[in-house]
Design a protein around this motif. Structure first.
Motif: not given
Length: 346
Positions: A148-153, A158-163
């Motif tokens: 789960v941690v790996r999926d969240l990371v 993805t969100e950091a890339h979008r930002l």
């Protein structure tokens, strides 16, 4: 002497009339009884007018009556056209009568609206990935399941890339607008098209969209900033891929028209509603916001395309049919060379 005084007065009135005719504002002057004594050429367009201009004429008359009574008053009138206009009327009393000035403030109001929208959109666009990162970080804290941690990371990445893309596009757009003396060189159109195609090919493959690039048969060169031009082509292709459905195709080509070259990108995507055609090049404006969220778009790509194109003495336009696709056209002055036998968008 009396004749000389009258002649001087007529000359002064003629000079005043000529000066008022040169104003960008319309002006109408009335005497103390409300009788019209002067109207400049811009004010004359409202005489005997219909529709929106008739509304302006009625408002002018109303304000002149109030001004003749000693009141200075302003009013804005919004005309929905076409074209849309915002007119500001300002009436003020004179020693014997009143004057009203009519100013077209449409551009100023449009700029104010764009500025407000830009600030609101930047705040919203940044809040989305930042909020997602915060939520994901809180979820990871204390999570015992390593998968789960790996999926969240991965989602955080993805969100950091979008930002990062939003910030990069904002900086890129700001640099384009502020570039007083841009770098120019003679650059091959075919090479720039190939470079942009290579940058988007992987994304097109992942989306299940075929990318068909038709470079110029003969070399065409542009006097341009090569990096900016490749960025504009890439953003245009990226936009076409994002709004296409698999197994659609995106086509990329060029043709010459006299001393100018037209670069076009055609897709078989969702198309653009007629009401949105004039706004798709605005910052953060999206035809389908939900779709852009899924594809990770920043809403700045087409704005960059427009600024780069216009900064190179070119123009941009789009033709689209909902449900069938869109074709974007970028037109530039040719530096040298000729294009022949180039595929046209179907």
């Amino acid at each position: 002497k009396l004749q000389a005084d009258e002649s001087d007065e007529r000359s002064a009135l003629l000079r005043l009339s000529a000066a008022l005719d040169e104003l960008d504002e319309g002006s109408v002057i009335v005497d103390e009884s409300g009788g019209e004594v002067f109207r400049n050429s811009r004010g004359a367009q409202f005489v005997g007018a219909r529709h929106g201009d008739a509304i302006v004429e009625d408002a002018m008359r109303e304000l002149l009556v109030l001004a003749a009574g000693g009141e200075t008053i302003e009013r804005e009138i919004h005309l929905f056209g076409p074209p849309r206009q915002v007119l500001r009327l300002r009436a003020t009393p004179l020693e014997a009568g009143a004057v009203v000035f009519i100013s077209d403030v449409s551009h100023a109001r449009h700029v104010e609206e764009l500025r407000r929208d830009f600030v609101a959109n930047v705040s919203h666009e940044l809040r989305t990935p930042v909020g997602a990162l915060e939520l994901l970080a809180e979820t990871i804290e204390g999570e015992p399941d390593i998968q789960v941690v790996r999926d969240l990371v991965a989602r955080m990445g993805t969100e950091a890339h979008r930002l990062g893309r939003i910030v990069e596009d904002l900086l890129d757009l700001s640099a384009i607008e502020a570039e007083a003396e841009p770098v120019r060189e003679v650059a091959s159109l075919g090479e720039m098209m190939a470079a942009a195609t290579n940058l988007v090919r992987d994304a097109a493959g992942d989306a299940g969209v075929s990318l068909v690039a038709v470079p110029p048969v003969d070399d065409v060169t542009l006097w341009c900033d090569r990096g900016r031009m490749v960025s504009a082509f890439r953003n245009l292709l990226d936009n076409a891929v994002k709004y296409s459905e698999p197994p659609g195709a995106v086509r990329f080509g060029a043709r010459t028209e006299g001393d100018r070259v037209v670069v076009w990108v055609s897709d078989e995507g969702i198309g653009i509603p007629a009401r949105d055609l004039e706004r798709v090049f605005e910052r953060f404006y999206r035809v389908d916001r939900a779709r852009s969220r899924v594809t990770g778009g920043t809403g700045l790509g087409l704005s960059i395309v427009r600024h780069v194109t216009e900064g190179h003495g070119g123009s941009v336009r789009v033709e689209s049919t909902e449900g069938e696709g869109s074709t974007f056209y970028l037109e530039f002055p040719v530096h040298s060379g000729v294009v022949v036998a180039i595929e046209e968008p179907s």
